[in-house]
Every structure is written in structure tokens, then in C-alpha cells.
Design an enzyme around this catalytic site. Structure first.
Site, PDB file in Angstrom:
ATOM      1  N   GLU A 116       0.686  -1.038   0.115  1.00 25.95           N
ATOM      2  CA  GLU A 116      -0.295  -0.132   0.149  1.00 25.95           C
ATOM      3  C   GLU A 116       0.679   1.293  -0.224  1.00 25.95           C
ATOM      4  OE1 GLU A 116      -2.333  -0.310   3.954  1.00 25.95           O
ATOM      5  OE2 GLU A 116      -2.562  -2.235   2.924  1.00 25.95           O
ATOM      6  N   LYS A 118       2.449   4.860   1.635  1.00 28.18           N
ATOM      7  CA  LYS A 118       2.300   5.414   3.093  1.00 28.18           C
ATOM      8  C   LYS A 118       1.710   6.787   2.794  1.00 28.18           C
ATOM      9  CE  LYS A 118       4.587   5.552   7.094  1.00 28.18           C
ATOM     10  NZ  LYS A 118       4.413   6.690   7.220  1.00 28.18           N
ATOM     11  N   ASP A 120       0.962  10.829   3.580  1.00 26.77           N
ATOM     12  CA  ASP A 120       1.767  11.639   4.874  1.00 26.77           C
ATOM     13  C   ASP A 120       0.876  11.927   5.123  1.00 26.77           C
ATOM     14  OD1 ASP A 120       4.723  13.221   5.188  1.00 26.77           O
ATOM     15  OD2 ASP A 120       3.755  12.283   6.112  1.00 26.77           O
ATOM     16  N   TYR A 228      -7.721   1.933   5.453  1.00 23.64           N
ATOM     17  CA  TYR A 228      -6.222   0.626   5.412  1.00 23.64           C
ATOM     18  C   TYR A 228      -6.842   0.098   6.616  1.00 23.64           C
ATOM     19  CZ  TYR A 228      -3.622   4.186   8.419  1.00 23.64           C
ATOM     20  OH  TYR A 228      -3.594   4.436   9.538  1.00 23.64           O
ATOM     21  N   LYS A 317      10.337   3.115   3.943  1.00 21.58           N
ATOM     22  CA  LYS A 317      10.790   5.006   3.312  1.00 21.58           C
ATOM     23  C   LYS A 317      11.234   4.801   2.215  1.00 21.58           C
ATOM     24  CE  LYS A 317       8.748   7.337   6.792  1.00 21.58           C
ATOM     25  NZ  LYS A 317       9.397   7.223   7.942  1.00 21.58           N
ATOM     26  N   CYS A 411      30.320  24.247  29.602  1.00 21.13           N
ATOM     27  CA  CYS A 411      29.275  24.369  29.607  1.00 21.13           C
ATOM     28  C   CYS A 411      28.239  25.512  28.874  1.00 21.13           C
ATOM     29  CB  CYS A 411      27.769  23.642  30.871  1.00 21.13           C
ATOM     30  SG  CYS A 411      26.098  22.984  30.331  1.00 21.13           S
ATOM     31  N   CYS A 414      24.776  25.844  31.500  1.00 18.18           N
ATOM     32  CA  CYS A 414      25.648  25.643  33.355  1.00 18.18           C
ATOM     33  C   CYS A 414      27.259  26.216  33.373  1.00 18.18           C
ATOM     34  CB  CYS A 414      24.783  24.601  33.988  1.00 18.18           C
ATOM     35  SG  CYS A 414      26.496  23.461  34.217  1.00 18.18           S
ATOM     36  N   CYS A 429      29.117  17.564  30.037  1.00 14.42           N
ATOM     37  CA  CYS A 429      29.011  18.944  30.681  1.00 14.42           C
ATOM     38  C   CYS A 429      29.245  18.007  31.970  1.00 14.42           C
ATOM     39  CB  CYS A 429      27.964  19.761  30.776  1.00 14.42           C
ATOM     40  SG  CYS A 429      27.633  20.700  32.500  1.00 14.42           S
ATOM     41  N   CYS A 435      23.244  21.588  36.070  1.00 15.68           N
ATOM     42  CA  CYS A 435      22.869  21.859  35.253  1.00 15.68           C
ATOM     43  C   CYS A 435      21.645  21.769  34.499  1.00 15.68           C
ATOM     44  CB  CYS A 435      24.035  20.912  34.401  1.00 15.68           C
ATOM     45  SG  CYS A 435      23.049  21.981  32.655  1.00 15.68           S
TER      46      CYS A 435
HETATM   47  S1  IVH Z   1      -0.984   0.416   8.482  1.00 12.04           S
HETATM   48  C1  IVH Z   1      -0.616  -1.948  12.715  1.00 12.04           C
HETATM   49  N1  IVH Z   1      -1.230   1.064   5.949  1.00 12.04           N
HETATM   50  O1  IVH Z   1       1.632   5.464   8.840  1.00 12.04           O
HETATM   51  C2  IVH Z   1      -0.443  -0.931  11.532  1.00 12.04           C
HETATM   52  N2  IVH Z   1      -0.108   3.002   8.271  1.00 12.04           N
HETATM   53  O2  IVH Z   1       3.975   4.985  10.810  1.00 12.04           O
HETATM   54  C3  IVH Z   1      -1.117   0.330  11.575  1.00 12.04           C
HETATM   55  N3  IVH Z   1      -0.083   5.158   7.298  1.00 12.04           N
HETATM   56  O3  IVH Z   1       0.455   5.753  12.446  1.00 12.04           O
HETATM   57  C4  IVH Z   1      -0.754   0.823  10.226  1.00 12.04           C
HETATM   58  N4  IVH Z   1      -0.369   4.930   5.267  1.00 12.04           N
HETATM   59  O4  IVH Z   1      -0.739   7.064   9.456  1.00 12.04           O
HETATM   60  C5  IVH Z   1      -1.032   2.082   7.502  1.00 12.04           C
HETATM   61  N5  IVH Z   1      -1.027   1.903   3.897  1.00 12.04           N
HETATM   62  C6  IVH Z   1      -1.563   2.448   5.597  1.00 12.04           C
HETATM   63  C7  IVH Z   1      -0.909   3.807   6.459  1.00 12.04           C
HETATM   64  C8  IVH Z   1      -0.256   3.975   7.582  1.00 12.04           C
HETATM   65  C9  IVH Z   1       0.021   5.711   6.111  1.00 12.04           C
HETATM   66  C10 IVH Z   1       0.182   5.886   8.362  1.00 12.04           C
HETATM   67  C11 IVH Z   1      -0.665   5.197   9.777  1.00 12.04           C
HETATM   68  C12 IVH Z   1       0.561   5.733  10.967  1.00 12.04           C
HETATM   69  C13 IVH Z   1       2.022   5.436  10.102  1.00 12.04           C
HETATM   70  C14 IVH Z   1       2.904   4.822  10.833  1.00 12.04           C
END
Ligand code: IVH
Length: 672
Positions: A116, A118, A120, A228, A317, A411, A414, A429, A435
Site C-alpha cells: 500500500e 504510505k 503522509d 487502510y 520509506k 557548558c 551552566c 558537561c 546543570c
Molecule cells: S497501517 C498496525 N497503512 O503510518 C498498523 N498505516 O508509521 C498501523 N499510514 O500511524 C498502520 N499509510 O498514520 C498503515 N497504508 C497504510 C498507511 C499507514 C499511512 C500511517 C499511519 C500510521 C503511520 C505509521
């Protein structure tokens, strides 16, 4: 039929049509009428409802912007915690992830993954009761979020009523609320015109919009959603695969991402990653990677969870983004243990809409190795939420006048001396707990969720309390009074009261938590637990010799020295005494042979009514029991809350004793 009945029929018919067109438009992306025709239907419904207000129902498509502005968001405890995902960055990481899974499942062949995009944005849980939207909550800390129901209802893509006529009694569905790139640009353009706040990126814009106290404002924001996952369901049997579950969500009218694909093994995942990487810039919304999820639900359940994330999913990522800019100055930050971290103040640059003006240089060795100077043009890398870092210097563009970066002698906070131990990269420090920087950091750690868990005692408040000299050590927290707190900025009577209640609550803790909270160098949660189990009492640990300490698993000579050093320090002993006198206490740890549940193995499944799984585990372990992730012949008891998984079936098959919520409470009461 009376004319009233007739109107009611018309209204119902219009609502159905509108919902169906919405579904075709948002979920299927396949509208069959024009926007103008849609608007006409909507207008007709509005008119009819206006002349017959008694026929208005909460789930009518006209009722998206209801309620008056709120004073604050209520808290919502998630029935099932909302976890996050482990991050991976390289192909090797994915190979390792897949290998771990195959080993755990003892499977040679390729695993089936659901791949899937991901998104943002921000995670949300929406509850439908008998098909009607009843509540929406943000993720918060994963356990507790904020009630944003009224705001979520304003998102056109979120159905107020599920499609069809067979709904689960309760459905907790999860998804990502986000803002498209265009929507974000438009919103910022309008804000600029009106002289309002400009958002740094679509993610912040989405979060800011969803957290408006006035739903009428949220309604004007171009928010979107993809679903999702399912957090929990009652009164419906979920399909055997994640991908089928997504199809089911779609049938209910919940929008899922059309780019989701089922793939076989690592090769399939990596091909998907490449494909999405290429498409990324053409998409109408931002994605920061892709997610791979083991597709078979039974396999997911076997794999289970590590503290904050599932073992069956990973976020792959996209590579961090790099830009060049110049270093204008270097400052040194002081951490909890006094470690100095050099931070580069940069000429601000934009990386995909985010302004970057600071980057970490890690330590002096790194500065030397990379030959970094003040004035240099450098490459800066931003990887997701991680603090940006300076990757290296562009030597060809080195200006004439550059300045060497030197470790300060004192430092910056402090003014105590700075020491650097031979062979260690880190300079520290020597001010210790005089401190203010170290005071602040150690207090923040002490109050944090996995330590003493003092909710409301956040970073900003700690800074303020130390700056105003109300507290200087963790023990002082317990001397704070209502009057002192009320006098602080941004602190009302009620929040002062709440904080004092939280502080009072934190006095009842466990020995592992307490040891972790003390912030002894290199003593993390796991080591704290080991120490507690081994020594049983604080006194025994305090008087342990280096040899005694090294007898504990995980404790080598360095950690043993840190622990012994910590307890030798007079100041630390004073603070500990003061904490105990203030009433900080924990239940005694019984020795293994006396522990009532020693030798017993438990498996937890489903949601418990009054406690999280972590809590249940902690309490069982305190009684000497072992808590395992999956059911086997060796399991003695299975604790099944609501919505238990396949573990319950396994337990029945193996004829293992099953405790429900109530039984479990009785059971704990008997032994604790
Ligand atoms: S699954 C237990 N699927 O990424 C599984 N998350 O880094 C939890 N996110 O908090 C999440 N796209 O906000 C899942 N296709 C996707 C996603 C997704 C974005 C986000 C989500 C989660 C964060 C985790």
C-alpha cells in the site's frame, strides 16, 4: 398515503441517491452524473428538509456541519490501541524483515504481502455503530486520542452511514486523513491573502484542520481520507485476508486506495516500491513510502506485536531528501546525561515544503571526519520525521572565510567544565544535576509515559518549571502546590488540579518503571526489568557490588559501573530518599519460587475492558507468570477480551483454560 408520508419517501429517496452518487464519485472514482446535477439533488433535499424539519435525521447528507464550536476535545480511549509501523530504508532491511517473518512462521515459500502507498497525513479511528458514524478519534499516543467526531463528519468522503443493509454491530475502521497537494496550495494561497498562518506542508495542514474546535472551519478545509485497516469489529466475521477486508470496506462505502496491490515475496514488494517511487510525483497527494502487510490474517495473528508496532507490517520509506545550504553558526545542546551535541544553524532551505534551519552534527569526531566548518556549503538530509543531518561538505564551493568548530571549554548552559573521556566520541558537561539543561532532560524522562507516566507534565511545562526554579530535581515534582502551578503561564485552575492528580497517581508505580525513570546511563526498560527481577528490592540493588551487578543478564562491566556510580553519588541517594518519603511506592516483587504464578504461561487476546494489554502483561509478570505471543501445548491460560483473534480458537482446540474479562479480574484479585 398522506402527503407527509409522501414527503418522507421523497426525502429518503433523495438521500439514497445522494449517498450512492457520493459513493460512485469518491470510492469508485466513476461518477455518472455531473456536479451540477448532483448539486441540484442536494438542493432539493435541503429545501424539503427546510419545510419539514421534523424529518431531518442525523445521518442525512445535509447534516455534515452540525454542532457549535467546542471548548476542548474530549479524550477517547481506543478499544484497541492504534500502533505505528517500523521503518525500513533499504532493500536489505526488507529482506531481513521477510526473513524474520518466514522464520517465525516456519515457511519456506514466498509470503503474500498486501502493498500500500504510505500516506503522509494523520491516522484516525472512526466508529460505526449499526452502520451509523458514531465517533471519530485521532491516534493521540496510540492508547488515547481526541474526539474529533464533528470535524470528521465534515469530510465529504466519509460516509455518515454505511452502504447496504448488513452492518456489523460495531466497526472501528482506521485510515489516514490527508490533504491533497492542490488543496494544500489553495489553502495556503487563501491564508496568505488573508494574512493568516501558512502551513509548512500538507501533513501539518491536515492535522491543523482536523484539530479545529469549530467544525465550520474544518468544513472549509479540503480534507480527504483513505481507509487502510480495521481496529475491531463486533457482529461480523472478517475475511481471511487483509486485501479482502479492504474490498469489504469498499463495499461498505469506505474509500480505499486504488493503488493497493497484492504481491508475492520480497521481489514483489521491491517491484511495487520501484513502481510507486516513479509515480510518486504524479500523485495528487504526498506519500513518504509504501507499507507491506502480511496478507493472511491468521499469519498476522501468529506474528503478533512488539511494543509499538506489528511484526507483520513494515513501512518502506523513500530515500531521504537532500539539499545544499550553508552553515551560519554552530551551537551545542546539552542532553540528559550531559552529552553535548553540536547543532548546525543553517541558512533556511525548503525540502518538499518543509523549512529546515537546524541539523545535527552528532559529535566532534563526525565534524572532524567530515571536515565541517562554519561557513561551509553542506548537503543536508531530511529523512521523514528524523532530525535533519549534515551529510557532508561541498568542497568545490568552499568559501574563503570559514571558521573552525571548537568544543566549548564550558557548558553553554551552566558554565561547568566539559570533559571528554579518552576513546569516547561524546563530550559531556560535568555540571551533573546542577546543570539546568540536564535537570530538564532528566525530569522529562522521569515523567515520560513509559517511566512514571505523569500525564500533562510535558516538555514545555518542565522547561518553565525549571526556568522559574520551582523544581530542580525529579523529587521536587512531588512538592509542587496548586498555588505555584496556577501562577504559571498558560495554566488554569483546572489544569493545575489535573496535573496534581496525575502526580499523585504516579506515586503508585512498579520497581522496573521506577528504575527506568531514574535515568541511569544505559539502563533502558529491558535492563530495568532484569535488575528488578534479580534484586527484588531497591535496597538490594543499591548495595550491590560490581560483581553482583554483572550477574544480571545484559549487564556488562560498563553498565555495572554506571549503575554503581549512580548509587554512589550522594545527590542521587538524596533524591531517591526524598521520592520514597513523598510516597512513591511499588508492590513487592516476590521471589520466583514464591511467586504465585511461577511456571505458568499466559496468552492474551482481544481487548480487555479496564486495562491495556501492556498493563495485563505487567501484572501477570509481577506474579511470576510468563506471557507468550502464541498459543501452544505449553500454554496454561488464555485471557480472551472482546474481539479475540484466532488464538481463542487455538485455545479451544487444545482445551486450554480460557479466562474472560471477568474471570481474569477475579483471578488477579486472588493472587495480587
Ligand atoms: S497501517 C498496525 N497503512 O503510518 C498498523 N498505516 O508509521 C498501523 N499510514 O500511524 C498502520 N499509510 O498514520 C498503515 N497504508 C497504510 C498507511 C499507514 C499511512 C500511517 C499511519 C500510521 C503511520 C505509521
Amino acid at each position: 398515503m398522506t402527503s407527509k408520508d409522501n414527503v418522507k419517501k421523497q426525502i429518503e429517496r433523495l438521500r439514497e441517491q445522494i449517498n450512492e452518487h457520493n459513493y460512485r464519485y469518491y470510492v469508485l472514482d466513476n461518477p455518472i452524473i455531473s456536479d451540477a446535477e448532483f448539486d441540484e439533488l442536494f438542493e432539493r433535499l435541503k429545501q424539503l428538509e427546510k419545510s419539514h424539519p421534523d424529518l431531518i435525521t442525523a445521518d442525512s447528507p445535509t447534516q455534515r456541519v452540525g454542532g457549535a464550536p467546542l471548548k476542548a476535545f474530549a479524550e477517547v480511549k481506543h478499544a484497541v490501541p492504534m500502533r505505528s509501523l517500523e521503518n525500513a530504508f533499504t532493500d536489505e532491511d526488507i529482506h531481513a524483515f521477510d526473513k524474520r517473518i518466514r522464520e517465525r512462521l516456519q515457511q519456506e515459500g514466498a509470503i503474500e504481502y498486501c502493498c500500500e502507498p504510505k500516506l503522509d497525513g494523520l491516522a484516525i479511528n472512526i466508529r460505526y455503530e449499526k452502520g451509523l458514524l458514531s465517533q471519530a478519534a485521532t491516534r493521540g499516543d496510540g492508547e488515547t486520542g481526541e474526539d474529533v467526531t464533528e470535524n470528521v463528519k465534515t469530510i465529504q468522503m466519509v460516509p455518515l452511514k454505511l452502504r447496504g443493509d448488513k452492518f456489523p454491530r460495531i466497526l472501528d475502521v482506521r485510515g489516514e486523513v490527508y490533504m491533497s497537494k492542490k488543496g494544500f496550495e489553495k489553502l495556503n494561497a487563501q491564508a496568505e491573502e488573508k494574512g493568516l498562518k501558512i502551513f509548512a506542508n500538507p501533513r501539518n495542514a491536515a492535522a491543523g484542520s482536523l484539530r479545529q474546535l469549530d467544525p465550520r472551519i474544518t468544513a472549509t478545509r479540503p480534507l480527504e481520507i483513505f481507509f487502510y485497516g480495521v481496529g475491531g469489529v463486533e457482529g461480523h466475521k472478517l475475511p481471511a485476508k487483509h486485501s479482502e477486508m479492504l474490498k469489504w470496506l469498499e463495499e461498505l462505502g469506505l474509500r480505499t486506495n486504488p493503488l493497493i496491490e497484492v504481491k508475492q515475496g520480497v521481489a514483489g514488494c521491491l517491484a511495487y516500491y520501484q513502481k510507486m517511487g516513479k509515480q510518486r510525483d504524479k500523485l495528487s497527494y504526498e506519500i513518504d513510502g509504501v507499507v507491506y502487510k502480511v496478507n493472511e490474517i491468521a499469519q498476522q495473528e501468529k506474528l503478533g506485536y512488539v511494543t509499538r508496532a506489528p511484526r507483520w507490517a513494515v513501512a518502506h520509506k523513500f530515500p531521504a531528501e537532500e539539499v545544499t545550504t550553508s552553515i551560519e553558526e554552530v551551537e551545542f545542546q546539552v542532553g540528559r546525561t550531559g552529552a553535548l551535541t553540536p547543532v548546525a544553524r543553517l541558512k533556511p532551505v525548503h525540502v518538499r515544503g518543509v523549512t529546515v534551519s537546524n541539523a545535527t552534527l552528532h559529535n566532534m569526531d563526525e565534524i572532524r571526519r567530515k571536515d565541517i566548518h562554519i561557513g561551509d556549503i553542506v548537503i543536508v538530509r531530511r529523512a521523514g520525521d528524523v532530525i535533519p543531518e549534515v551529510v557532508g561538505v561541498v568542497k568545490d564551493r568552499r568559501p574563503k572565510h570559514i571558521k573552525k568548530i571548537t568544543l566549548p571549554k564550558h557548558c553553554p548552559v551552566c558554565h561547568s567544565g566539559i570533559e571528554q573521556v579518552e576513546g569516547e566520541a561524546v563530550a559531556r558537561c560535568t555540571g551533573g544535576l546542577i546543570c539546568p539543561a540536564q535537570q530538564k532532560e532528566s525530569i522529562k524522562h522521569f515523567a515520560s509515559r513509559r517511566a512514571m507516566n505523569i500525564e500533562g507534565l510535558g516538555d514545555k511545562l518542565v522547561d518553565q518549571l525549571v526556568n522559574t526554579k520551582l523544581i530542580s530535581s525529579v523529587a521536587d515534582i512531588y512538592d509542587l502546590t496548586q498555588e505555584q502551578l496556577e501562577d504559571l503561564e498558560r495554566m488554569g485552575k483546572k489544569s493545575a488540579q489535573n496535573l496534581l492528580e496525575e502526580i499523585e497517581k504516579s506515586k503508585t508505580t512498579t520497581l522496573p518503571r521506577f528504575l527506568y525513570a531514574l535515568g541511569i546511563r544505559e539502563v533502558g526498560e529491558a535492563t530495568a526489568k532484569q535488575l528488578a527481577m534479580h534484586f527484588k528490592t531497591l535496597e538490594a540493588l543499591q548495595s550491590a557490588s560490581i560483581d553482583d551487578l554483572q550477574a544480571v543478564a545484559d549487564v556488562g562491566p560498563v553498565v555495572a559501573e554506571h549503575i554503581a556510580h549512580f548509587f554512589r553519588e550522594k545527590h542521587n541517594r538524596t533524591v531517591i530518599d526524598k521520592l520514597i518519603r513523598a510516597g512513591v511506592h511499588w508492590p513487592a516483587i516476590r521471589s520466583a519460587s514464591h511467586a504465585p504464578l511461577a511456571g505458568k504461561t499466559f496468552v492474551l487476546t482481544g481487548t480487555l475492558r479496564d486495562m491495556t494489554r501492556d498493563e495485563a502483561k505487567e501484572r501477570l509478570e509481577r506474579l511470576g507468570a510468563k506471557v507468550a505471543g502464541s498459543v501452544s501445548k505449553k500454554t496454561d491460560y488464555v485471557v480472551a477480551g472482546t474481539d479475540p483473534g484466532s488464538k481463542l480458537d487455538a485455545a479451544k482446540k487444545l482445551e486450554i483454560e480460557i479466562l474472560d474479562d471477568k474471570d481474569f479480574h477475579v483471578f488477579l484479585q486472588k493472587y495480587e
